[in-house]
Design a protein around this motif. Structure first.
Motif, PDB file in Angstrom:
ATOM      1  N   MET A 216       0.818  -1.204   0.000  1.00  0.00           N
ATOM      2  CA  MET A 216       0.000   0.000   0.000  1.00  0.00           C
ATOM      3  C   MET A 216       0.857   1.260   0.000  1.00  0.00           C
ATOM      4  SD  MET A 216      -3.091  -0.854  -0.352  1.00  0.00           S
ATOM      5  CE  MET A 216      -3.622   0.861  -0.281  1.00  0.00           C
ATOM      6  N   ASP A 217       1.976   1.223   0.702  1.00  0.00           N
ATOM      7  CA  ASP A 217       2.827   2.412   0.789  1.00  0.00           C
ATOM      8  C   ASP A 217       3.895   2.438  -0.302  1.00  0.00           C
ATOM      9  OD1 ASP A 217       3.198   4.840   2.330  1.00  0.00           O
ATOM     10  OD2 ASP A 217       5.150   4.022   2.900  1.00  0.00           O
ATOM     11  N   GLU A 218       3.934   1.390  -1.136  1.00  0.00           N
ATOM     12  CA  GLU A 218       4.887   1.317  -2.250  1.00  0.00           C
ATOM     13  C   GLU A 218       6.335   1.412  -1.771  1.00  0.00           C
ATOM     14  OE1 GLU A 218       3.935   0.451  -5.048  1.00  0.00           O
ATOM     15  OE2 GLU A 218       1.961   1.237  -5.527  1.00  0.00           O
ATOM     16  N   ILE A 267      -3.773  -8.952  15.744  1.00  0.00           N
ATOM     17  CA  ILE A 267      -4.019  -9.291  14.343  1.00  0.00           C
ATOM     18  C   ILE A 267      -5.336  -8.709  13.840  1.00  0.00           C
ATOM     19  CG2 ILE A 267      -4.284 -11.186  12.692  1.00  0.00           C
ATOM     20  CD1 ILE A 267      -1.485 -10.912  13.918  1.00  0.00           C
ATOM     21  N   PHE A 268      -6.381  -8.821  14.635  1.00  0.00           N
ATOM     22  CA  PHE A 268      -7.715  -8.461  14.163  1.00  0.00           C
ATOM     23  C   PHE A 268      -8.216  -7.105  14.649  1.00  0.00           C
ATOM     24  CE2 PHE A 268      -7.565 -13.146  14.074  1.00  0.00           C
ATOM     25  CZ  PHE A 268      -7.823 -13.337  12.713  1.00  0.00           C
ATOM     26  N   VAL A 269      -7.475  -6.463  15.549  1.00  0.00           N
ATOM     27  CA  VAL A 269      -7.897  -5.152  16.047  1.00  0.00           C
ATOM     28  C   VAL A 269      -6.794  -4.106  15.870  1.00  0.00           C
ATOM     29  CG1 VAL A 269      -8.719  -3.832  18.036  1.00  0.00           C
ATOM     30  CG2 VAL A 269      -9.466  -6.209  17.727  1.00  0.00           C
ATOM     31  N   VAL A 270      -5.647  -4.340  16.500  1.00  0.00           N
ATOM     32  CA  VAL A 270      -4.587  -3.331  16.519  1.00  0.00           C
ATOM     33  C   VAL A 270      -4.024  -3.086  15.122  1.00  0.00           C
ATOM     34  CG1 VAL A 270      -2.335  -2.705  17.454  1.00  0.00           C
ATOM     35  CG2 VAL A 270      -3.994  -3.896  18.905  1.00  0.00           C
ATOM     36  N   PHE A 271      -3.657  -4.144  14.412  1.00  0.00           N
ATOM     37  CA  PHE A 271      -3.057  -3.970  13.084  1.00  0.00           C
ATOM     38  C   PHE A 271      -4.019  -3.304  12.091  1.00  0.00           C
ATOM     39  CE2 PHE A 271       0.249  -7.615  13.716  1.00  0.00           C
ATOM     40  CZ  PHE A 271       0.911  -6.830  14.645  1.00  0.00           C
ATOM     41  N   PRO A 272      -5.306  -3.714  12.039  1.00  0.00           N
ATOM     42  CA  PRO A 272      -6.227  -2.989  11.156  1.00  0.00           C
ATOM     43  C   PRO A 272      -6.351  -1.506  11.496  1.00  0.00           C
ATOM     44  CG  PRO A 272      -7.164  -5.113  11.736  1.00  0.00           C
ATOM     45  CD  PRO A 272      -5.935  -4.937  12.587  1.00  0.00           C
ATOM     46  N   LEU A 273      -6.361  -1.179  12.797  1.00  0.00           N
ATOM     47  CA  LEU A 273      -6.421   0.232  13.187  1.00  0.00           C
ATOM     48  C   LEU A 273      -5.174   0.980  12.734  1.00  0.00           C
ATOM     49  CD1 LEU A 273      -7.960  -0.007  16.785  1.00  0.00           C
ATOM     50  CD2 LEU A 273      -9.068   0.851  14.700  1.00  0.00           C
ATOM     51  N   LEU A 274      -4.020   0.331  12.821  1.00  0.00           N
ATOM     52  CA  LEU A 274      -2.785   0.952  12.346  1.00  0.00           C
ATOM     53  C   LEU A 274      -2.827   1.180  10.840  1.00  0.00           C
ATOM     54  CD1 LEU A 274      -0.017  -0.914  14.398  1.00  0.00           C
ATOM     55  CD2 LEU A 274      -0.658   1.486  14.590  1.00  0.00           C
ATOM     56  N   LEU A 275      -3.389   0.231  10.105  1.00  0.00           N
ATOM     57  CA  LEU A 275      -3.513   0.391   8.658  1.00  0.00           C
ATOM     58  C   LEU A 275      -4.396   1.593   8.323  1.00  0.00           C
ATOM     59  CD1 LEU A 275      -3.877  -3.326   7.468  1.00  0.00           C
ATOM     60  CD2 LEU A 275      -1.923  -1.814   7.095  1.00  0.00           C
ATOM     61  N   VAL A 276      -5.470   1.767   9.089  1.00  0.00           N
ATOM     62  CA  VAL A 276      -6.343   2.932   8.876  1.00  0.00           C
ATOM     63  C   VAL A 276      -5.574   4.219   9.155  1.00  0.00           C
ATOM     64  CG1 VAL A 276      -8.386   4.151   9.719  1.00  0.00           C
ATOM     65  CG2 VAL A 276      -8.465   1.677   9.347  1.00  0.00           C
ATOM     66  N   LEU A 277      -4.804   4.228  10.243  1.00  0.00           N
ATOM     67  CA  LEU A 277      -4.024   5.421  10.597  1.00  0.00           C
ATOM     68  C   LEU A 277      -3.001   5.748   9.503  1.00  0.00           C
ATOM     69  CD1 LEU A 277      -2.506   6.215  14.077  1.00  0.00           C
ATOM     70  CD2 LEU A 277      -1.170   6.555  12.019  1.00  0.00           C
ATOM     71  N   SER A 279      -3.087   4.812   6.432  1.00  0.00           N
ATOM     72  CA  SER A 279      -3.814   5.151   5.212  1.00  0.00           C
ATOM     73  C   SER A 279      -4.206   6.619   5.184  1.00  0.00           C
ATOM     74  CB  SER A 279      -5.062   4.270   5.096  1.00  0.00           C
ATOM     75  OG  SER A 279      -5.859   4.645   4.001  1.00  0.00           O
ATOM     76  N   ARG A 280      -4.675   7.103   6.315  1.00  0.00           N
ATOM     77  CA  ARG A 280      -5.093   8.505   6.372  1.00  0.00           C
ATOM     78  C   ARG A 280      -3.897   9.451   6.336  1.00  0.00           C
ATOM     79  NH1 ARG A 280     -10.217   8.533  10.661  1.00  0.00           N
ATOM     80  NH2 ARG A 280     -11.612   7.264   9.342  1.00  0.00           N
ATOM     81  N   TYR A 282      -0.943   8.902   4.909  1.00  0.00           N
ATOM     82  CA  TYR A 282      -0.218   8.891   3.640  1.00  0.00           C
ATOM     83  C   TYR A 282      -1.128   8.844   2.417  1.00  0.00           C
ATOM     84  CZ  TYR A 282       3.797   8.112   6.657  1.00  0.00           C
ATOM     85  OH  TYR A 282       4.774   8.249   7.633  1.00  0.00           O
ATOM     86  N   GLY A 283      -2.430   8.955   2.631  1.00  0.00           N
ATOM     87  CA  GLY A 283      -3.355   9.074   1.508  1.00  0.00           C
ATOM     88  C   GLY A 283      -3.432   7.849   0.617  1.00  0.00           C
ATOM     89  N   TRP A 284      -3.459   6.674   1.208  1.00  0.00           N
ATOM     90  CA  TRP A 284      -3.535   5.443   0.407  1.00  0.00           C
ATOM     91  C   TRP A 284      -4.885   5.339  -0.290  1.00  0.00           C
ATOM     92  CZ3 TRP A 284      -1.578   1.531   4.653  1.00  0.00           C
ATOM     93  CH2 TRP A 284      -0.220   1.783   4.902  1.00  0.00           C
ATOM     94  N   LYS A 285      -4.870   4.904  -1.546  1.00  0.00           N
ATOM     95  CA  LYS A 285      -6.087   4.676  -2.318  1.00  0.00           C
ATOM     96  C   LYS A 285      -5.902   3.407  -3.149  1.00  0.00           C
ATOM     97  CE  LYS A 285      -7.138   9.629  -2.656  1.00  0.00           C
ATOM     98  NZ  LYS A 285      -7.339  10.790  -3.580  1.00  0.00           N
ATOM     99  N   ASN A 286      -6.970   2.982  -3.799  1.00  0.00           N
ATOM    100  CA  ASN A 286      -6.929   1.822  -4.705  1.00  0.00           C
ATOM    101  C   ASN A 286      -6.407   0.563  -4.007  1.00  0.00           C
ATOM    102  OD1 ASN A 286      -7.745   3.565  -6.833  1.00  0.00           O
ATOM    103  ND2 ASN A 286      -5.607   4.139  -7.190  1.00  0.00           N
ATOM    104  N   TRP A 287      -7.002   0.241  -2.849  1.00  0.00           N
ATOM    105  CA  TRP A 287      -6.559  -0.914  -2.075  1.00  0.00           C
ATOM    106  C   TRP A 287      -6.624  -2.201  -2.893  1.00  0.00           C
ATOM    107  CZ3 TRP A 287      -5.490  -1.227   3.420  1.00  0.00           C
ATOM    108  CH2 TRP A 287      -5.416   0.028   4.043  1.00  0.00           C
TER     109      TRP A 287
END
Length: 312
Positions: A216-218, A267-277, A279-280, A282-287
């Motif tokens: 996602m972050d290339e 795995i199912f809570v902390v990491f997804p929240l970090l991905l959201v953070l 994403s916002r 660094y402006g990730w799009k086109n997942w």
């Protein structure tokens, strides 16, 4: 276009297979030796620590992987004739701000979450701090652990991910394969022997998290910072008699280890929240495209590079 950065080097299937096959063979040998040994991994480590001391054992555990980083980087530069920058990121230069942001974010969260657990379960921890023993540990850990974690990132999320992506022509194959291999690399750890194969959910899940970060972050920067913080802070903050890193840390975990929600929550809570953070920030799009889309051909990638160079 992180995977496509591999086109900047000299391609060849054997060039991408040599290091992974050698490393996987070494891991397989280590695992077979472990399961066929009459002495448990935990007992073996404790015997070595009694004989040599925990700092020397830590060096023995980390040094081969730390050296492996230079093998991967040297192979990339000399055999692939690819720059270290293009192995690291799709950006024009390595973004150190990303590395440090991920490092301090996860390092701070690790300290916070550990502190909360100690506060609510003080019976599970004992104060283990000894300044004279801690200082040598800190020096060893600060030097070797970032090299060890960087080796794993450059091997799995760098070398193997780029190679698999180029030859599979898609992104999901390298994501799944590197994440599973990353988890399996830990199968000979004493934690697995103590807790059972269920702990592999955590290791493989962490592999997927780091792989998603990279695609996602290339680039590898966020994964490099996160992984270094995770291992370094853990080694310095909390130790236990049944873990791979048994150190003169600040605290010692004396609770009887069990697989519970504490394995699944990251795995199912902390990491997804970090991905959201991330994403916002660094402006990730086109997942869907970045995680499951196709990889450009070499001709397409070169054409884009040529057009961008003309614009500059």
């Amino acid at each position: 276009m992180y995977i496509e950065q591999g086109y900047k080097g000299s391609l060849g299937l054997w060039k991408y297979l040599f290091l992974p096959i050698g490393f996987i063979a070494f891991m397989a040998f280590n695992y077979l030796a472990t399961i066929n040994s009459p002495v448990s991994v935990e007992d073996t480590l404790n015997q070595l620590i009694d004989q040599l001391g925990s700092n020397i054992v830590l060096i023995i555990l980390l040094a081969p992987l730390a050296a492996g980083l230079f093998v991967v980087l040297g192979w990339t530069y000399l055999v692939h004739q690819q720059s270290i920058t293009s192995l690291t990121t799709s950006r024009k230069r390595i973004d150190w701000k990303r590395i440090f942001f991920a490092f301090f974010l996860w390092g701070g969260l690790t300290v916070l979450l550990t502190g909360i657990d100690i506060y609510f379960s003080p019976e599970d921890y004992v104060w283990n701090f000894d300044l004279q023993k801690f200082i040598p540990l800190a020096i060893i850990a600060i030097i070797l652990i970032p090299l060890q974690t960087s080796f794993e990132e450059y091997m799995f999320r760098g070398h193997i991910m780029q190679g698999l992506g180029i030859f599979a022509k898609n992104r999901w194959v390298p994501l799944f394969v590197t994440s599973i291999l990353f988890g399996l690399m830990h199968i000979a750890n004493p934690e697995v022997e103590k807790l059972g194969l269920g702990i592999m959910v955590f290791y493989i899940g962490t592999g997927f998290f780091l792989g998603i970060l990279t695609l996602m972050d290339e680039g590898l920067e966020l994964a490099l910072g996160f992984h270094a913080a995770n291992n370094l802070i853990t080694a310095l903050l909390v130790t236990a008699d049944w873990t791979a890193f048994q150190t003169h840390s600040v605290y010692k975990d004396i609770a009887e280890p069990v697989i519970g929600w504490d394995i699944l929550i990251p795995i199912f809570v902390v990491f997804p929240l970090l991905l959201v953070l991330f994403s916002r920030k660094y402006g990730w799009k086109n997942w869907k495209e970045k995680l499951f889309g196709r990889v450009m051909s070499e001709e397409e990638f070169n054409a884009i590079n040529e057009s961008e160079s003309k614009l500059v």
